[in-house]
Each structure stands twice: as C-alpha cells, then as structure tokens.
Scaffold this motif. Structure first.
Motif, PDB file in Angstrom:
ATOM      1  N   VAL A 192      57.551  39.481 -54.832  1.00  0.00           N
ATOM      2  CA  VAL A 192      57.217  39.144 -53.662  1.00  0.00           C
ATOM      3  C   VAL A 192      55.816  40.223 -53.250  1.00  0.00           C
ATOM      4  O   VAL A 192      54.902  39.950 -52.812  1.00  0.00           O
ATOM      5  N   ASN A 195      52.837  39.031 -55.012  1.00  0.00           N
ATOM      6  CA  ASN A 195      51.988  38.212 -54.104  1.00  0.00           C
ATOM      7  C   ASN A 195      51.554  38.649 -52.887  1.00  0.00           C
ATOM      8  O   ASN A 195      50.274  38.326 -52.578  1.00  0.00           O
ATOM      9  N   ARG A 196      52.262  39.517 -51.962  1.00  0.00           N
ATOM     10  CA  ARG A 196      51.691  39.766 -50.634  1.00  0.00           C
ATOM     11  C   ARG A 196      50.545  40.838 -51.032  1.00  0.00           C
ATOM     12  O   ARG A 196      49.575  40.838 -50.018  1.00  0.00           O
ATOM     13  N   ARG A 200      46.246  38.143 -58.076  1.00  0.00           N
ATOM     14  CA  ARG A 200      46.019  36.893 -58.603  1.00  0.00           C
ATOM     15  C   ARG A 200      46.233  36.544 -59.813  1.00  0.00           C
ATOM     16  O   ARG A 200      45.938  35.343 -60.585  1.00  0.00           O
ATOM     17  N   PHE A 205      53.233  38.476 -63.004  1.00  0.00           N
ATOM     18  CA  PHE A 205      54.369  37.473 -62.600  1.00  0.00           C
ATOM     19  C   PHE A 205      55.124  37.153 -63.593  1.00  0.00           C
ATOM     20  O   PHE A 205      56.210  37.071 -63.517  1.00  0.00           O
ATOM     21  N   THR A 233      57.235  32.479 -55.816  1.00  0.00           N
ATOM     22  CA  THR A 233      56.620  33.594 -55.761  1.00  0.00           C
ATOM     23  C   THR A 233      55.108  33.569 -55.974  1.00  0.00           C
ATOM     24  O   THR A 233      54.354  34.430 -56.109  1.00  0.00           O
ATOM     25  N   ILE A 234      54.961  32.649 -56.998  1.00  0.00           N
ATOM     26  CA  ILE A 234      53.416  32.543 -57.772  1.00  0.00           C
ATOM     27  C   ILE A 234      52.567  32.269 -56.399  1.00  0.00           C
ATOM     28  O   ILE A 234      52.763  31.348 -55.829  1.00  0.00           O
ATOM     29  N   PRO A 235      51.407  32.944 -56.422  1.00  0.00           N
ATOM     30  CA  PRO A 235      50.382  32.706 -55.155  1.00  0.00           C
ATOM     31  C   PRO A 235      49.793  31.432 -55.259  1.00  0.00           C
ATOM     32  O   PRO A 235      49.468  30.728 -56.324  1.00  0.00           O
ATOM     33  N   SER A 249      43.687  28.523 -57.944  1.00  0.00           N
ATOM     34  CA  SER A 249      44.931  29.642 -57.375  1.00  0.00           C
ATOM     35  C   SER A 249      45.733  29.606 -58.769  1.00  0.00           C
ATOM     36  O   SER A 249      45.933  28.879 -59.823  1.00  0.00           O
TER      37      SER A 249
END
Length: 405
Positions: A192, A195-196, A200, A205, A233-235, A249
C-alpha cells in the motif's frame, strides 16, 4: 499503413475472444485428464502429482502456486471493472450483482438439501461460474447473442469470482499462524505504501507479492488469496478519455501480460491435474452420491433459479433494465451458462474435502456433469432465440494493435 486504433468496443471483443479461446483449451485439457485417469497410466499420473518438489508436492505447486497467478488476474479484473469498467457505477452493478447473489445462494441451498453432516462442507462448490467456459460457449453462437448479454455475463462472472474469493477467505481457512499472518499484514502495508508513494514499476510489487505469498501459505490462510490482495494494491491510473489500449498503468500492463499465460497455460495445467477422476475405479454408488447430485443439480438448476429468478425480480421491480436487444429467453440461456462451474468449483471442492479422495472425486464428477448439461442447455436455448428490437451488429474482424493494454 499504420495499424488501426482499438476502440473500447473492439477491446472488449478482443478480451471476450481470448476468454472464449482459453475455454476451448480448458475443455481439451479436462478430456485428456479424464482419459489419463481411466487408462493404465492413471496410477502413475497420480503418483506424479504427489511427488515432492522442494517443500511442496507437484499438485500443491499447481493449486497453491500457479493458481495464485490466476487469482492475481481475477483480482486485477475485479479492481479494473469496479474502478473504470462495467461495474464502475451502482446502476451498472445492480442487475449482475443481484443475479450473481442469486446464483451463489440458490445452488448452495440445493446442495444442502442433499447433504448434511460432514459433506455439508461442500455447499460452496456449485456457487461459482467459470467465465472462460461460459464465454467460450457464448462465442460459438456468434452474432445470435446481443453484445449486451456478453457484457452482462462477464460482469456477473466477475462479481461471482469476488464472492468465491470471499467464501474461500471466510469459510475454508483454518489453523491460523498469527506470526505469519502478522508478517503478511506488514507485507500488505508495504504494498500500500508503494502504491501511495507513486511507485509505478511492477517489479517492487511483484517482489513483495512473492514474500506475501510465502507468508500467507505459512499462515494457514489459503495461499491463492495472496494473489487477490496483491492485485488490489497494484496502481491503476489513466488520463481521462484514453482507452485501455492507450493506458500504460501498472494494472493494465500486468493484466495484459497475464491473460495468455493464465488462459492457455495455468488453467489447462490446473484442469489436467484436477479433472483426472478415475471414474471406472469409483464405487458404483459414487455417481448417485449426495455430493455428486448436490453439485450437479446445484449447477444445473440452482443457477437457473437463482440467476434467472432474481434477475426477473430486479427487472420487474424496475431496479434495473433488461439488457439491450434481449428478452426473457435470452436471460434463461445466460442463467443456464452460469451453471458452468469447472475451475472455481473444482478448486473449492479440493478445499471443502481435504484428504478425502472419494468425496473430491464425487464433487468433481458433479462439477463435470452439471457443467456439461448446463453448457449444452444454455447453448441450445440461445441458439434458437434471435435478438429483440434493433438488428444486432455483425461481428467485424478485430483491428490489430501492437500496443500493450
């Protein structure tokens, strides 16, 4: 000449076509597994599945390892559809959501009519729909099926997958190791944070996701759920107005990369390993055992009553509209196709009856029989029903595009 750009409709068609093709490969793998299991080499094949490779047997590597990648893809599809797809608004969610709820509840109740005591643990086996098989059968019908029904079935199956994931998490998990579970929580927190923080690149991940899988496997929670958690949780971000084909993305890139290996490698391997039921070696009563009947009738009749019945209720109460150019016979055909369980149903059967090969075999026979009858019935219903209202668009060859999703 530059390749034509994919439109959202053509991108959806390409996705559905890929799912349909993988369904054909799944059928072939299941048939091969049945032939092997009932041939002289069936015993050797079973020994091979139980041979250990490192800490796990080959069967466990398939069901706990490879299937985690399948659940990763399921999670990515759920997240994409919820944020930016057919399930992104409440009006779009109502009809497939109500239909999926009915399609999980009624088959479970039918199973419980036949099973009490220890075998009642298999109540969730007929609650799942196999999207690859269902869309594969629908694809055989070509332009006889309105495009709106394909989208409805895909959305319903995705919600159904979400329900199956929740069922596995809450009802088929036991013997929790709190230290490993706490470690898994830390891994999720790291994901998380990545991600935040605007990361990218996929590699961080996936690396933390591998650690998460090991911890979840050790914790007692079924390891495949690590794939779903990682997916969430993957952007996923995009510029407004762009299509999936133009979006780079991390979620879209990973989903695009997983479609072919999951559909044409992982799921066929799963089918090969788990559809190998030695029917000829089972006790005579196995074909009419409560588990077999509960699963088969749950898929064949429970899905029809649940999906068709609750869809009718939602439409009659004006909570949702009928899919475009479709009528009640079309909805009946789709409800029958939802009775194709296979992948998720067999997977839940393994969890419901661990260490009991006979009950697992009875459940698998029920899954295969119910899915076959439901698929044939759904095909025949839709085969002889024409779209209502405006004429359905003729399918055109899909334009090619070298860009990744």
């Amino acid at each position: 000449m530059a390749p034509a750009r994919l439109t959202p409709l053509s991108a959806m068609r390409r996705f559905l076509d890929a799912q349909a093709s993988s369904g054909i490969v799944l059928v072939m793998a299941a048939l091969i597994a049945l032939v092997i299991a009932n041939s002289p080499i069936g015993g050797d094949f079973n020994v091979l599945l139980h041979a250990y490779i490192g800490p796990l047997s080959l069967g466990h590597w398939i069901n706990d390892g490879l299937m985690t990648v399948f659940f990763l893809l399921v999670g990515l599809e759920i997240k994409r559809e919820m944020l930016d797809g057919q399930l992104s608004t409440w009006p779009r969610r109502i009809l497939p959501g109500v239909a999926a709820a009915g399609g999980m509840l009624v088959p479970a109740l039918i199973f419980l009519l036949f099973n009490t005591g220890p075998t009642a643990a298999g109540w969730a086996i007929p609650a799942a729909t196999d999207i690859a098989f269902a869309l594969g059968v629908m694809a055989l019908l070509g332009n006889r099926v309105p495009a709106s029904l394909r989208i409805f079935l895909a959305a319903l199956a995705i919600i159904d997958d979400l329900g199956a994931v929740a069922i596995i998490a809450f009802f088929y998990t036991s013997g929790i190791s709190l230290p490993d579970l706490a470690g898994a929580g830390v891994a999720v927190a790291v994901l998380v944070t990545l991600n935040r923080s605007g990361v990218r690149r996929l590699s961080p991940f996936l690396l933390i996701g591998l650690v998460l899988w090991v911890l979840v496997l050790r914790s007692g929670v079924h390891a495949t759920l690590a794939g779903v958690v990682l997916a969430l949780t993957i952007p996923m971000d995009r510029t407004p107005g762009t299509s999936d084909a133009d979006c780079a993305s991390p979620l879209h890139r990973l989903e695009h990369a997983l479609h072919l290996p999951v559909g044409f490698v992982i799921l066929p391997i799963f089918a090969l390993a788990n559809a190998a039921v030695p029917v000829l070696g089972l006790p005579p009563g196995a074909l009419m055992a409560p588990v077999t009947l509960g699963v088969a009738l749950g898929l064949l009749t429970g899905k029809v009553v649940g999906v068709f019945g609750l869809s009718m209720l939602a439409i009659r109460l004006k909570l949702s509209d009928m899919p475009a150019h479709a009528g009640w016979p079309h909805m009946l055909g789709v409800a029958l196709l939802c009775g194709i369980g296979f992948t998720m149903s067999i997977f839940i059967a393994l969890l419901a009856f661990p260490g009991d090969p006979l009950l697992q075999a009875e459940a698998k026979i029920g899954v295969l029989a119910g899915s076959l009858l439901a698929g044939l019935s759904g095909y025949l219903v839709l085969r002889f029903v024409r779209p209502e209202g405006a004429a359905l668009e003729r399918s055109a060859p899909l334009p090619t595009n070298n860009k990744a999703d």
